[in-house]
Design a protein around this motif. Structure first.
Motif, PDB file in Angstrom:
ATOM      1  N   PRO A 121       4.335  14.898  -3.707  1.00 29.24           N
ATOM      2  CA  PRO A 121       4.776  13.861  -4.643  1.00 29.24           C
ATOM      3  C   PRO A 121       5.864  13.003  -4.020  1.00 29.24           C
ATOM      4  CG  PRO A 121       5.445  16.056  -5.396  1.00 29.24           C
ATOM      5  CD  PRO A 121       4.688  16.244  -4.131  1.00 29.24           C
ATOM      6  N   GLU A 122       6.101  11.833  -4.622  1.00 26.94           N
ATOM      7  CA  GLU A 122       6.949  10.830  -3.987  1.00 26.94           C
ATOM      8  C   GLU A 122       8.335  11.351  -3.593  1.00 26.94           C
ATOM      9  OE1 GLU A 122       7.185   7.143  -6.066  1.00 26.94           O
ATOM     10  OE2 GLU A 122       8.573   6.299  -4.594  1.00 26.94           O
ATOM     11  N   LYS A 123       8.961  12.100  -4.503  1.00 27.19           N
ATOM     12  CA  LYS A 123      10.316  12.557  -4.239  1.00 27.19           C
ATOM     13  C   LYS A 123      10.353  13.456  -2.989  1.00 27.19           C
ATOM     14  CE  LYS A 123      14.231  14.779  -6.499  1.00 27.19           C
ATOM     15  NZ  LYS A 123      14.010  16.216  -6.255  1.00 27.19           N
ATOM     16  N   GLU A 124       9.386  14.382  -2.914  1.00 28.47           N
ATOM     17  CA  GLU A 124       9.323  15.281  -1.756  1.00 28.47           C
ATOM     18  C   GLU A 124       8.988  14.519  -0.472  1.00 28.47           C
ATOM     19  OE1 GLU A 124       8.410  16.446  -4.724  1.00 28.47           O
ATOM     20  OE2 GLU A 124       9.837  18.108  -4.816  1.00 28.47           O
ATOM     21  N   ARG A 125       8.156  13.492  -0.621  1.00 24.63           N
ATOM     22  CA  ARG A 125       7.848  12.661   0.556  1.00 24.63           C
ATOM     23  C   ARG A 125       9.123  12.053   1.115  1.00 24.63           C
ATOM     24  NH1 ARG A 125       3.298  10.184  -2.191  1.00 24.63           N
ATOM     25  NH2 ARG A 125       4.328   8.168  -2.177  1.00 24.63           N
ATOM     26  N   GLU A 126       9.959  11.548   0.204  1.00 23.34           N
ATOM     27  CA  GLU A 126      11.216  10.922   0.643  1.00 23.34           C
ATOM     28  C   GLU A 126      12.143  11.935   1.305  1.00 23.34           C
ATOM     29  OE1 GLU A 126      12.930   8.782  -2.629  1.00 23.34           O
ATOM     30  OE2 GLU A 126      11.246   7.366  -2.621  1.00 23.34           O
ATOM     31  N   ILE A 127      12.228  13.127   0.699  1.00 21.17           N
ATOM     32  CA  ILE A 127      13.105  14.163   1.268  1.00 21.17           C
ATOM     33  C   ILE A 127      12.629  14.513   2.682  1.00 21.17           C
ATOM     34  CG2 ILE A 127      13.890  16.563   1.056  1.00 21.17           C
ATOM     35  CD1 ILE A 127      13.651  16.227  -1.999  1.00 21.17           C
ATOM     36  N   LEU A 128      11.319  14.690   2.819  1.00 19.90           N
ATOM     37  CA  LEU A 128      10.789  15.058   4.134  1.00 19.90           C
ATOM     38  C   LEU A 128      11.067  13.967   5.168  1.00 19.90           C
ATOM     39  CD1 LEU A 128       7.965  17.275   4.928  1.00 19.90           C
ATOM     40  CD2 LEU A 128       7.864  15.114   6.092  1.00 19.90           C
ATOM     41  N   LEU A 129      10.847  12.717   4.775  1.00 23.80           N
ATOM     42  CA  LEU A 129      11.115  11.606   5.697  1.00 23.80           C
ATOM     43  C   LEU A 129      12.587  11.560   6.107  1.00 23.80           C
ATOM     44  CD1 LEU A 129       9.119   8.546   4.324  1.00 23.80           C
ATOM     45  CD2 LEU A 129       8.722   9.861   6.391  1.00 23.80           C
TER      46      LEU A 129
END
Ligand SMILES: Nc1ncnc2c1ncn2[C@@H]1O[C@H](COP(=O)(O)OP(=O)(O)O)[C@@H](O)[C@H]1O
Ligand SMILES: [Mg+2]
Length: 229
Positions: free
Chosen positions: A188-196
């Motif tokens: 999901p978007e939030k996790e995508r941002e954290i990973l990036l």
């Protein structure tokens, strides 16, 4: 800042004229490029463009039909993923590669446990405390003694990235090359941002190749993008 000044502008990895075919399809045709230390390189391209194939060649999972690779100026032709690991190259696969029924610490050291073996016995306590040290230093609230299956997909992606650092340290690799094949795809978007954000923050201690379908992600995370056709 001029991007060429990032890191110390030294070439870490070179790919020269790489080709790879499968029955009926040429997955890669004459691919040539260089990667500098501390780069975050993005691979873009449509489905079937050969992104995963190129990562697998770099990770020693498959071999090229033609062409050469060089790591730190030395010819690089790993015969297995494990050999690539010992040379400082690691990969987080599209299909996760952790063993769900094993604990976090067992997964972090999987197939490299020898270092913890003394007279045939495994120093479990040492493995656990070392795993804990890594998890903490990467800011993860994960218990090394728990089974991997208890953690979310996102946390497991982070574990795979940390495993790359663990293995690199084990073999005294000063600059690991970490390959991420669509690490944000199932997130999901939030996790995508954290990973990036994490990948960007790790780029002072590693070099990354990052594959994503989302060009916006590559533009955000990468300092150079290679488009495969
Ligand atoms: N093991 C394989 N056997 C046969 N064909 C393959 C294999 N792996 C990849 N291919 C083919 O090679 C091409 C590139 O695939 P891939 O590297 O997975 O592309 P991407 O990751 O960019 O979507 C595709 O046409 C794919 O079907
Ligand atoms: Mg792919």
């Amino acid at each position: 800042m001029d991007e060429n000044i990032k890191g110390n502008n030294k070439i870490l990895f070179e790919i020269k004229g790489i080709e790879r075919s499968y029955p009926g399809v040429q997955a890669l045709k004459d691919v040539t490029f260089n990667i500098n230390r501390n780069d975050v390189i993005g691979f873009a391209g449509e489905n079937g463009a050969g992104k995963s194939t190129l990562l697998k060649l770099i990770a020693g999972v498959e071999s090229p039909d033609k062409g050469e690779m060089f790591l730190e100026g030395k010819k690089y032709a790993p015969q297995s993923f494990r050999e690539a690991n010992t040379l400082g190259v690691s990969m987080v696969f599209q299909e996760q590669n952790l063993v769900q029924s094993l604990t976090v610490y067992e997964n972090l050291f999987l197939s490299h446990e020898k270092r913890f073996q003394v007279a045939g016995t495994l120093k479990k306590r040492q493995m656990i405390s070392e795993a804990k040290r890594y998890l903490e230093s990467f800011g993860l609230e994960i218990d090394p003694r728990k089974e991997v299956s208890r953690y979310s997909f996102h946390e497991r992606q982070m574990l795979e990235i940390i495993r790359a650092f663990v293995i690199a340290d084990m073999y005294k690799i000063e600059m690991p090359l970490i390959l991420l094949d669509e690490p944000t795809a199932g997130l999901p978007e939030k996790e995508r941002e954290i990973l990036l954000d994490r990948v960007k923050s790790f780029s002072d201690k590693a070099t990354f190749i990052f594959v994503s379908h989302r060009l916006s992600e590559l533009m955000n995370a990468c300092n150079r993008i290679l488009i495969l056709k």
